[in-house]
Design an enzyme around this catalytic site. Structure first.
Site, PDB file in Angstrom:
ATOM      1  N   ARG A  47       2.372  -1.487   4.466  1.00  0.00           N
ATOM      2  CA  ARG A  47       1.010  -1.950   4.143  1.00  0.00           C
ATOM      3  C   ARG A  47       0.513  -3.083   5.022  1.00  0.00           C
ATOM      4  NH1 ARG A  47      -0.461   2.535   1.436  1.00  0.00           N
ATOM      5  NH2 ARG A  47       0.576   2.761  -0.578  1.00  0.00           N
ATOM      6  N   HIS A  50       6.748  10.181   7.474  1.00  0.00           N
ATOM      7  CA  HIS A  50       5.584   9.827   6.650  1.00  0.00           C
ATOM      8  C   HIS A  50       5.872   8.653   5.725  1.00  0.00           C
ATOM      9  CE1 HIS A  50       1.915  11.763   4.493  1.00  0.00           C
ATOM     10  NE2 HIS A  50       1.965  10.481   4.206  1.00  0.00           N
ATOM     11  N   HIS A  79       3.388  16.742   3.357  1.00  0.00           N
ATOM     12  CA  HIS A  79       3.710  16.942   1.933  1.00  0.00           C
ATOM     13  C   HIS A  79       3.169  18.220   1.278  1.00  0.00           C
ATOM     14  CE1 HIS A  79      -0.190  14.982   1.885  1.00  0.00           C
ATOM     15  NE2 HIS A  79       0.281  13.748   1.951  1.00  0.00           N
ATOM     16  N   HIS A 105      -3.099  15.570   5.936  1.00  0.00           N
ATOM     17  CA  HIS A 105      -2.919  15.530   4.480  1.00  0.00           C
ATOM     18  C   HIS A 105      -3.972  16.518   3.990  1.00  0.00           C
ATOM     19  CE1 HIS A 105      -3.336  13.105   0.527  1.00  0.00           C
ATOM     20  NE2 HIS A 105      -4.340  13.943   0.532  1.00  0.00           N
ATOM     21  N   ASN A 150      -3.353   4.034   7.280  1.00  0.00           N
ATOM     22  CA  ASN A 150      -4.285   3.514   6.263  1.00  0.00           C
ATOM     23  C   ASN A 150      -3.982   2.074   5.848  1.00  0.00           C
ATOM     24  OD1 ASN A 150      -1.976   4.386   4.885  1.00  0.00           O
ATOM     25  ND2 ASN A 150      -3.089   4.916   3.032  1.00  0.00           N
ATOM     26  N   ASN A 207      -0.499  11.689  -4.541  1.00  0.00           N
ATOM     27  CA  ASN A 207      -1.428  12.649  -3.959  1.00  0.00           C
ATOM     28  C   ASN A 207      -0.818  13.260  -2.705  1.00  0.00           C
ATOM     29  OD1 ASN A 207      -3.697  14.096  -3.523  1.00  0.00           O
ATOM     30  ND2 ASN A 207      -4.982  12.386  -2.904  1.00  0.00           N
ATOM     31  N   ASP A 212       6.718  10.138   2.130  1.00  0.00           N
ATOM     32  CA  ASP A 212       5.401   9.634   1.735  1.00  0.00           C
ATOM     33  C   ASP A 212       5.559   8.317   0.953  1.00  0.00           C
ATOM     34  OD1 ASP A 212       2.698   9.342   1.438  1.00  0.00           O
ATOM     35  OD2 ASP A 212       2.403  11.044   0.096  1.00  0.00           O
TER      36      ASP A 212
HETATM   37  O1  DOR Z   1       0.242   9.275  -2.940  1.00  0.00           O
HETATM   38  C1  DOR Z   1      -0.361   8.883  -1.957  1.00  0.00           C
HETATM   39  N1  DOR Z   1      -0.321   7.592  -1.576  1.00  0.00           N
HETATM   40  N2  DOR Z   1      -1.080   9.747  -1.248  1.00  0.00           N
HETATM   41  C2  DOR Z   1      -1.877   9.351  -0.267  1.00  0.00           C
HETATM   42  O2  DOR Z   1      -2.550  10.171   0.262  1.00  0.00           O
HETATM   43  C3  DOR Z   1      -1.981   7.955   0.128  1.00  0.00           C
HETATM   44  C4  DOR Z   1      -0.807   7.205  -0.301  1.00  0.00           C
HETATM   45  C5  DOR Z   1      -1.040   5.718  -0.261  1.00  0.00           C
HETATM   46  O3  DOR Z   1      -1.422   5.221   0.799  1.00  0.00           O
HETATM   47  O4  DOR Z   1      -0.796   5.056  -1.262  1.00  0.00           O
END
Ligand code: DOR
Length: 428
Positions: free
Chosen positions: A67, A63, A235, A182, A97, A281, A308
């Site tokens: 970017r 995970h 997570h 998630h 994402n 998150n 994460d």
């Molecule tokens: O803390 C987080 N960051 N939780 C997520 O669900 C997305 C992630 C992000 O892409 O920054």
């Protein structure tokens, strides 16, 4: 023939080898592991002296968020992969994402191309479940699979419509693709920015109740039971979700789970002072939850440790707590935080390493995370005793958003090898 002999380290290949030994790499593959591997065939062998060090399979992170495409100022695939190998990770699975979202073959192929060009960590894309991760129409899951996605997920925009999720699981089952969730009920969490409880009340910030995670874990388990799909839960952070996964596993449901170092190390208390580096998150929870996550790791309810890794730039995090984005970087601090569990007596060393290697490999069906003869030579050589202080300006990641600045860590990666090539050397 290219050859590397890693000599005299303490080798742990979970379930296979645990003791002093040598590791011989030939042409990118593990050729031998044993007490004393003869270096017979000439002197063209590069020898790495690992005495006093530990030798592990390279770590696998299920995970991460790199970017690219779209937010290269936070992290590129190249900088993310460099951060990975500096942390001992030789394989990482990157969430969809990005911008555009990885919901089609072209984006998947782009990510794989960039990763090949970077030439360090292996990067495995995770495709979106729905088009644009909007939760409505399924993405072309078969195409994503063919292009090289190793799992599907809508990540931080989880599928709320249970029928869409059911169809996604049915589809994924045809390819034996894990469906990663998630777990967050977006209605319950709406507007929240940290755990709902004492600290959120005192800080006057809207909270995210633990139930937002618990209800989705329960829903997903029910759907995995209904469809027979492979479910992987990202997570885990609450008492309730650990309990539900434990119960599901006992009933034979095909579910695996991961936990993040920040969730087994910190609590919501870290957000006092409105420090946005403690905003992620799912949010940091309470000691009760931290204990439950540790117990889940110990008894096998939680299979893997994943970071994460969620890079955000300084200007993103320098905002009001409510406005700042969720997320912390994690690739370069995960190992020492995992080793702290060993020091604390939560996990024996071999089991801790399993959660970074063979267990995540099994969860996603990746043929890595092992030093078996014939396997790709992905290796992490670690000095378990070496102490260091977290200085985010030294990270290979392009971002510095860690809650661990100034922490004294123990355990440092000294060499990382991918496919028989040294891709990170702390001395260099
Ligand atoms: O803390 C987080 N960051 N939780 C997520 O669900 C997305 C992630 C992000 O892409 O920054």
């Amino acid at each position: 023939m290219s050859r590397i002999l890693i000599k005299g380290g303490f080798v742990i290949d979970p379930g296979r080898y645990n003791g002093l030994g040598d590791v011989l790499i030939e042409n990118g593959k593990i050729a031998a592991v044993g007490k004393s591997v003869p270096n017979a065939k000439g002197n063209d062998t590069a020898v790495i002296d690992a005495s006093g060090k530990h030798v592990f399979p390279g770590f696998i992170d299920l995970h991460v968020h790199f970017r690219e495409p779209g937010y290269e100022y936070k992290e590129t695939i190249e900088s993310g992969a460099a951060s990975a190998v500096a942390g001992g990770f030789t394989s990482v699975c990157c969430m969809p994402n990005t911008n555009p979202i990885n919901d089609n073959q072209a984006v998947t192929e782009f990510i794989l191309d960039r990763a090949r060009a970077a030439g360090t960590a292996r990067v495995f894309p995770v495709g979106a479940i729905t088009k644009g991760s909007e939760g409505k129409e399924l993405a072309e899951i078969g195409d994503l699979y063919k292009a090289g996605c190793v799992a599907i997920s809508d990540d931080g925009r989880p599928v709320m419509n249970s029928n869409v999720m059911r169809r996604a699981m049915e589809y994924a089952r045809a390819f034996d693709l894990p469906v990663v969730d998630h777990c967050e009920d977006l209605h319950l969490s709406e507007g929240g920015c940290l755990n709902e409880g004492q600290v959120s009340t005192e800080l006057g910030l809207a909270g995210i109740p633990r139930a937002a995670e618990d209800v989705m874990v329960a829903r997903n388990v029910a759907l995995a039971e209904l469809t027979g799909a492979r479910l992987h839960l990202a997570h885990l952070s609450t008492v309730g979700s650990v309990r539900t996964v434990r119960d599901a596993k006992a009933r034979g449901v095909k579910v695996t789970a991961e936990a993040c170092p920040h969730h087994f190390t910190l609590t919501e208390e870290a957000a006092r002072g409105y420090d946005t580096h403690a905003k992620m998150n799912p949010p940091l929870r309470t000691w009760e939850d931290v204990h439950a996550v540790k117990e889940g790791l110990r008894d096998g309810t939680i299979d893997a440790i994943a970071t994460d890794h969620a890079p955000h730039a300084v200007q993103d995090k320098q905002q009001d707590f409510a406005a700042a984005p969720f997320g912390v970087v994690g690739l370069e601090t995960a190992l020492p935080l995992t080793l702290a569990l060993v020091e604390e007596g939560v996990l024996p060393l071999e089991q801790a390493i399993e959660k970074l290697t063979s267990a995540p490999a099994r969860a996603f069906g990746l043929p890595y995370g092992t030093l078996a003869v014939g396997a790709a030579a992905d290796v992490a050589i670690v000095d378990l005793q070496r102490g260091w202080e977290v200085d985010p300006t030294k990270f290979k990641s392009r971002s510095r958003n860690t809650p661990f600045t100034g922490w004294k860590m123990k355990g440092q990666v000294v060499v990382t090898i991918v496919d028989g090539r040294v891709v990170f050397d702390a001395q260099a």
